[in-house]
Structures are given as C-alpha cells and as structure tokens.
Motif scaffolding. Structure first.
Motif, mmCIF file in Angstrom:
data_model
loop_
_atom_site.group_PDB
_atom_site.id
_atom_site.type_symbol
_atom_site.label_atom_id
_atom_site.label_comp_id
_atom_site.label_asym_id
_atom_site.label_seq_id
_atom_site.Cartn_x
_atom_site.Cartn_y
_atom_site.Cartn_z
ATOM 1 N N THR A 49 31.459 3.907 -11.091
ATOM 2 C CA THR A 49 32.358 2.860 -11.572
ATOM 3 C C THR A 49 32.420 1.733 -10.549
ATOM 4 O OG1 THR A 49 34.291 3.925 -10.587
ATOM 5 C CG2 THR A 49 33.761 4.492 -12.875
ATOM 6 N N LYS A 50 32.794 0.560 -11.041
ATOM 7 C CA LYS A 50 32.871 -0.610 -10.177
ATOM 8 C C LYS A 50 34.277 -1.191 -10.216
ATOM 9 C CE LYS A 50 28.079 -1.977 -10.420
ATOM 10 N NZ LYS A 50 27.268 -1.612 -11.526
ATOM 11 N N THR A 51 34.685 -1.765 -9.096
ATOM 12 C CA THR A 51 35.983 -2.421 -8.986
ATOM 13 C C THR A 51 35.779 -3.780 -8.337
ATOM 14 O OG1 THR A 51 37.082 -0.284 -8.714
ATOM 15 C CG2 THR A 51 38.321 -2.224 -8.049
ATOM 16 N N LEU A 52 36.420 -4.785 -8.894
ATOM 17 C CA LEU A 52 36.405 -6.123 -8.318
ATOM 18 C C LEU A 52 37.715 -6.324 -7.573
ATOM 19 C CD1 LEU A 52 35.312 -9.068 -8.060
ATOM 20 C CD2 LEU A 52 36.521 -9.545 -10.201
ATOM 21 N N PHE A 53 37.617 -6.647 -6.292
ATOM 22 C CA PHE A 53 38.794 -6.963 -5.493
ATOM 23 C C PHE A 53 38.822 -8.468 -5.284
ATOM 24 C CE2 PHE A 53 38.071 -2.547 -4.423
ATOM 25 C CZ PHE A 53 39.359 -2.030 -4.463
ATOM 26 N N ILE A 61 36.052 -2.911 -13.644
ATOM 27 C CA ILE A 61 34.922 -3.616 -14.251
ATOM 28 C C ILE A 61 34.289 -2.734 -15.308
ATOM 29 C CG2 ILE A 61 32.620 -4.564 -13.861
ATOM 30 C CD1 ILE A 61 33.460 -5.319 -11.069
ATOM 31 N N THR A 62 34.122 -3.289 -16.493
ATOM 32 C CA THR A 62 33.382 -2.631 -17.568
ATOM 33 C C THR A 62 32.120 -3.450 -17.791
ATOM 34 O OG1 THR A 62 35.458 -1.964 -18.596
ATOM 35 C CG2 THR A 62 33.474 -1.840 -19.955
ATOM 36 N N GLU A 63 30.968 -2.785 -17.787
ATOM 37 C CA GLU A 63 29.700 -3.480 -17.985
ATOM 38 C C GLU A 63 29.300 -3.400 -19.448
ATOM 39 O OE1 GLU A 63 26.520 -2.948 -15.112
ATOM 40 O OE2 GLU A 63 27.912 -1.740 -13.919
ATOM 41 N N ILE A 64 28.874 -4.545 -19.993
ATOM 42 C CA ILE A 64 28.428 -4.625 -21.380
ATOM 43 C C ILE A 64 27.019 -5.200 -21.382
ATOM 44 C CG2 ILE A 64 28.840 -5.684 -23.621
ATOM 45 C CD1 ILE A 64 31.801 -5.823 -22.884
#
Length: 158
Positions: A49-53, A61-64
C-alpha cells in the motif's frame, strides 16, 4: 457562494521547488539534473500500500489503471505533450479528524439545504395533528361550497 470552502490549503497542497545552494543557484545531481525540495512524500509500505504525506497530513493512495496524456499549457493555442501515465492516483484523507476531512465534510454539509424537516411526535401528538388536518380540510370544503352557493345566487352579468 457563502457555503464554499477552500479545499486547497497549506495542509493539503503539494508544493515543490528547485533546491538552491548557499550561493543561491539551483543545485544539480551527478547527472546534471536539478534537485527538488517538496513538502510531500509518497511512502510504499511492506504490504504494497502507498501513503501520501503532505506536511503532517496523511492520505491513502488508491491506484487506478488509466491511460492519461500529460500536457503543459504554454498558451491558449499551444499544448506541449510530455508523455502518458498508465496509472492514476486517488488520494483520500486517512484520518477522520484531519483538517482536510473536516473541510470536505463542511463543504458537503453546506451543499444541500433541507427543504423539509421531520419531527418526532408521540402517538397522541400525531392523533391531534391528524384531527387538526381533518378540521382544516372540512373548513376548506365548507368554504368552497359557500363560495359555489354565492356564485349560483348572483345574477348573471350577461
């Protein structure tokens, strides 16, 4: 509009600039590319999973998968194509208590104004209200009949 709220603010706006050296000139890496400074970071966790700070705020972050063409607008007539992106990021505030979430919530609350409000009434209050509505309907019906009788008794103007 008095209900709109600015959603972009220092807490959630991604900013960047060229890194400057002590002499005030832009710094470059070993390959000659400029170095950047930013108030934001993307962190990829062990589970993928990814997080934007952005500053102190965190966004999931959800990737599409989506093919997007990236253009730069130099003027109204000229758009410079910089390439394509195969993935689009959708970011949502991670914490329900975050400043960004509060602003989003505030704008949604004020987007719609209630037309009617429902009241909680006891059974006795409902019965009394229904009786009042029936009395008002009877009065309107009697008034209509009286008006019809008066019109019928009036001599025709013709």
């Amino acid at each position: 509009n008095k209900f709109t709220s600015r959603l972009l603010n220092p807490e959630n706006c991604v900013r960047w600039r060229f890194r400057k050296g002590p002499d005030g000139h832009s710094m470059t890496d070993d390959d000659g590319r400029p170095l950047y400074e930013s108030n934001s970071r993307i962190v990829e966790w062990e589970d993928g999973t990814k997080t934007l700070f952005v500053g102190a705020e965190a966004f999931d972050i959800t990737e599409i998968d989506d093919r997007i063409v990236l253009f730069e607008e130099n003027s109204q007539d000229v758009h410079v194509c910089h390439g394509t992106a195969q993935t689009r990021f959708v970011v949502t505030p991670r914490d329900l208590e975050s400043t960004t979430h509060e602003m989003l919530k505030r704008t949604q609350y004020h987007k719609f104004e209630a037309i009617r409000r429902s009241l909680l009434m006891s059974q006795e209050e409902q019965d009394a209200h229904q009786a009042l509505l029936e009395i008002q309907a009877d009065q309107k019906q009697r008034q209509r009949k009286d008006d019809q009788r008066k019109r019928a008794l009036e001599p025709d103007a013709a």
